[in-house]
Design an enzyme around this catalytic site. Structure first.
Site, PDB file in Angstrom:
ATOM      1  N   ASN A   1       0.869  -0.983   0.059  1.00 15.46           N
ATOM      2  CA  ASN A   1       0.117  -0.068   0.034  1.00 15.46           C
ATOM      3  C   ASN A   1       1.052   1.313   0.132  1.00 15.46           C
ATOM      4  O   ASN A   1       1.515   1.697   0.878  1.00 15.46           O
ATOM      5  CB  ASN A   1      -0.898   0.075   1.212  1.00 15.46           C
ATOM      6  CG  ASN A   1      -1.674   1.180   1.342  1.00 15.46           C
ATOM      7  OD1 ASN A   1      -1.788   2.032   0.393  1.00 15.46           O
ATOM      8  ND2 ASN A   1      -2.544   1.220   2.681  1.00 15.46           N
TER       9      ASN A   1
ATOM     10  N   LYS B   1       0.089   4.338  -0.321  1.00 14.06           N
ATOM     11  CA  LYS B   1      -0.688   5.507   0.246  1.00 14.06           C
ATOM     12  C   LYS B   1      -0.385   6.695  -0.530  1.00 14.06           C
ATOM     13  O   LYS B   1      -0.185   6.489  -1.805  1.00 14.06           O
ATOM     14  CB  LYS B   1      -0.174   5.517   1.765  1.00 14.06           C
ATOM     15  CG  LYS B   1      -0.379   4.323   2.522  1.00 14.06           C
ATOM     16  CD  LYS B   1      -0.483   4.603   3.960  1.00 14.06           C
ATOM     17  CE  LYS B   1      -0.015   3.200   4.618  1.00 14.06           C
ATOM     18  NZ  LYS B   1      -0.219   3.431   6.126  1.00 14.06           N
TER      19      LYS B   1
ATOM     20  N   HIS C   1      -9.561   0.705   4.269  1.00 17.70           N
ATOM     21  CA  HIS C   1      -8.129   0.880   5.109  1.00 17.70           C
ATOM     22  C   HIS C   1      -8.691   1.845   6.121  1.00 17.70           C
ATOM     23  O   HIS C   1      -9.399   2.820   6.376  1.00 17.70           O
ATOM     24  CB  HIS C   1      -7.464   1.254   4.375  1.00 17.70           C
ATOM     25  CG  HIS C   1      -6.003   1.555   4.762  1.00 17.70           C
ATOM     26  ND1 HIS C   1      -5.719   2.494   5.803  1.00 17.70           N
ATOM     27  CD2 HIS C   1      -4.761   0.804   4.607  1.00 17.70           C
ATOM     28  CE1 HIS C   1      -4.479   2.301   6.114  1.00 17.70           C
ATOM     29  NE2 HIS C   1      -4.010   1.115   5.499  1.00 17.70           N
TER      30      HIS C   1
ATOM     31  N   GLU D   1      -7.299   4.160   7.364  1.00 17.76           N
ATOM     32  CA  GLU D   1      -7.347   5.700   7.351  1.00 17.76           C
ATOM     33  C   GLU D   1      -8.106   6.204   6.708  1.00 17.76           C
ATOM     34  O   GLU D   1      -8.631   7.311   6.743  1.00 17.76           O
ATOM     35  CB  GLU D   1      -5.726   5.783   6.457  1.00 17.76           C
ATOM     36  CG  GLU D   1      -4.575   5.715   7.324  1.00 17.76           C
ATOM     37  CD  GLU D   1      -3.316   5.417   6.471  1.00 17.76           C
ATOM     38  OE1 GLU D   1      -3.368   5.326   5.414  1.00 17.76           O
ATOM     39  OE2 GLU D   1      -2.414   4.626   7.147  1.00 17.76           O
TER      40      GLU D   1
ATOM     41  N   GLU E   1      -5.631  -5.613  10.062  1.00 20.60           N
ATOM     42  CA  GLU E   1      -4.531  -4.538  10.141  1.00 20.60           C
ATOM     43  C   GLU E   1      -5.045  -3.864  11.581  1.00 20.60           C
ATOM     44  O   GLU E   1      -5.854  -2.934  11.638  1.00 20.60           O
ATOM     45  CB  GLU E   1      -4.602  -3.673   9.176  1.00 20.60           C
ATOM     46  CG  GLU E   1      -4.390  -3.898   7.785  1.00 20.60           C
ATOM     47  CD  GLU E   1      -3.978  -2.866   6.895  1.00 20.60           C
ATOM     48  OE1 GLU E   1      -2.553  -3.049   6.555  1.00 20.60           O
ATOM     49  OE2 GLU E   1      -4.446  -1.852   6.469  1.00 20.60           O
TER      50      GLU E   1
ATOM     51  N   GLY F   1       2.014   1.777  10.672  1.00 19.41           N
ATOM     52  CA  GLY F   1       2.942   2.620  10.601  1.00 19.41           C
ATOM     53  C   GLY F   1       3.492   3.117  12.090  1.00 19.41           C
ATOM     54  O   GLY F   1       4.367   4.448  12.041  1.00 19.41           O
TER      55      GLY F   1
ATOM     56  N   SER G   1       3.015  -2.676  10.149  1.00 19.73           N
ATOM     57  CA  SER G   1       4.526  -2.835  10.538  1.00 19.73           C
ATOM     58  C   SER G   1       5.194  -4.066  10.261  1.00 19.73           C
ATOM     59  O   SER G   1       6.112  -4.381  10.799  1.00 19.73           O
ATOM     60  CB  SER G   1       4.853  -2.149  11.811  1.00 19.73           C
ATOM     61  OG  SER G   1       4.433  -0.985  12.206  1.00 19.73           O
TER      62      SER G   1
ATOM     63  N   GLY H   1       2.709  -1.512   4.294  1.00 18.53           N
ATOM     64  CA  GLY H   1       2.707  -0.150   3.910  1.00 18.53           C
ATOM     65  C   GLY H   1       4.195   0.370   3.728  1.00 18.53           C
ATOM     66  O   GLY H   1       4.763   0.177   2.754  1.00 18.53           O
TER      67      GLY H   1
HETATM   68  C1  PEP Z   1      -0.690  -0.111   5.961  1.00 21.30           C
HETATM   69  O1  PEP Z   1      -1.054   0.993   5.901  1.00 21.30           O
HETATM   70  O2  PEP Z   1      -1.825  -1.044   5.517  1.00 21.30           O
HETATM   71  C2  PEP Z   1       0.152  -0.623   6.629  1.00 21.30           C
HETATM   72  C3  PEP Z   1       0.099  -1.800   7.125  1.00 21.30           C
HETATM   73  O3  PEP Z   1       1.227   0.215   6.966  1.00 21.30           O
HETATM   74  P1  PEP Z   1       2.575  -0.066   7.786  1.00 21.30           P
HETATM   75  O4  PEP Z   1       2.965  -1.528   7.015  1.00 21.30           O
HETATM   76  O5  PEP Z   1       3.496   1.036   7.368  1.00 21.30           O
HETATM   77  O6  PEP Z   1       2.287  -0.233   9.180  1.00 21.30           O
END
Ligand code: PEP
Length: 253
Positions: A9, A11, A98, A100, A170, A176, A216, A237
């Site tokens: 992703n 973003k 998602h 966000e 998630e 993040g 993460s 991400g």
């Molecule tokens: C995401 O935003 O879907 C995500 C998993 O981000 P990150 O891997 O940076 O935590």
């Protein structure tokens, strides 16, 4: 047999030139290094979807995804993109729900159900995101909360429709933040969701459903997380923005 999937992703990251460079690097590495039974996906900013589609063309286990779609087919929704439009540009996957989008754009379970419907009606595979906040995790009711997100946005689907959906668990507290769910925490949730799906759609559909972990996940921890029997890959991400790291994750099964 359910699919192993690693989806990046991006973003709202990368300029046009940087996006082309990243997609090209990922494409080369998928061809040379990633087993054919691992589906790799890049969810790019909408602006780059058609360009990156050209880069991945002809690589059977590499595809693009949109990061969102509107639930309506067309109309006066300035700035939005519909599933009809994505399908017309041959975009095969779309992220739906998602955290966000849920948080910053107030997307509700009900609206997400409509987005899932729009994607499926247009032959696009929804990657449906779910997950709990830190306060829910600490409050102890997180398993039921995430299962309820599936019920609210997916369980109106027929068995045939549900069979086309990919799930991404998630935990919001891990996105993040550098805080990853432990392999045990991821497996616990994935197993719980699979049981929940089986209760509604039966064991075969539940067994065939790919459930990805996101939060993460990186080149160092992916192997341990993917070792969980109910963990079928990851939604990545930050680590998807560096081709070598992303590909290491795709090779972590
Ligand atoms: C995401 O935003 O879907 C995500 C998993 O981000 P990150 O891997 O940076 O935590």
């Amino acid at each position: 047999m359910r699919k192993k999937i690693v989806a990046g992703n991006w973003k709202m990251n990368k300029t046009a030139v940087e996006a082309f460079v990243l997609a090209t690097e990922v494409a080369q590495l998928v061809k040379s290094d990633v087993p054919a039974d691992v589906q790799v996906i890049m969810a790019t900013p909408a602006l780059y979807l058609t360009g990156v589609s050209q880069v991945v063309e002809g690589i059977s286990n590499l595809a693009v995804a949109a990061q969102n779609c509107h639930e309506k087919a067309s109309g006066a929704y300035t700035g939005e993109i519909s599933a009809v439009q994505l399908a017309s540009a041959a975009i095969p996957y779309v992220l739906i729900g998602h955290s966000e989008r849920r948080e910053y754009f107030s997307e509700s379970n009900e609206q997400l159900a409509l987005k899932v419907d729009a994607a499926l009606a247009n032959g696009i595979t929804p990657i449906f995101c779910c997950g709990e906040s830190l306060s829910l995790r600490e409050g102890g009711n997180f398993l039921a909360f995430v299962a309820d997100q599936l019920t609210a946005s997916l369980f109106h689907l027929s068995a045939e429709e549900f069979g086309k959906v990919v799930i991404a668990y998630e935990p919001i507290w891990a996105i993040g933040t550098g805080l990853t769910a432990s392999a045990g925490q991821a497996q616990e949730m994935h197993a719980h969701l699979r049981v929940h799906i089986a209760a509604k759609y039966g064991a075969t559909i539940a067994d065939d459903c790919s459930i990805l972990y996101g939060g993460s996940c990186n080149a160092k921890n992916a192997q341990e997380i993917f070792a969980g029997p109910d963990v079928d890959g990851g939604l990545i991400g930050g680590a998807s923005l560096i081709a070598a790291d992303f590909i290491t994750i795709a090779k972590s099964f």
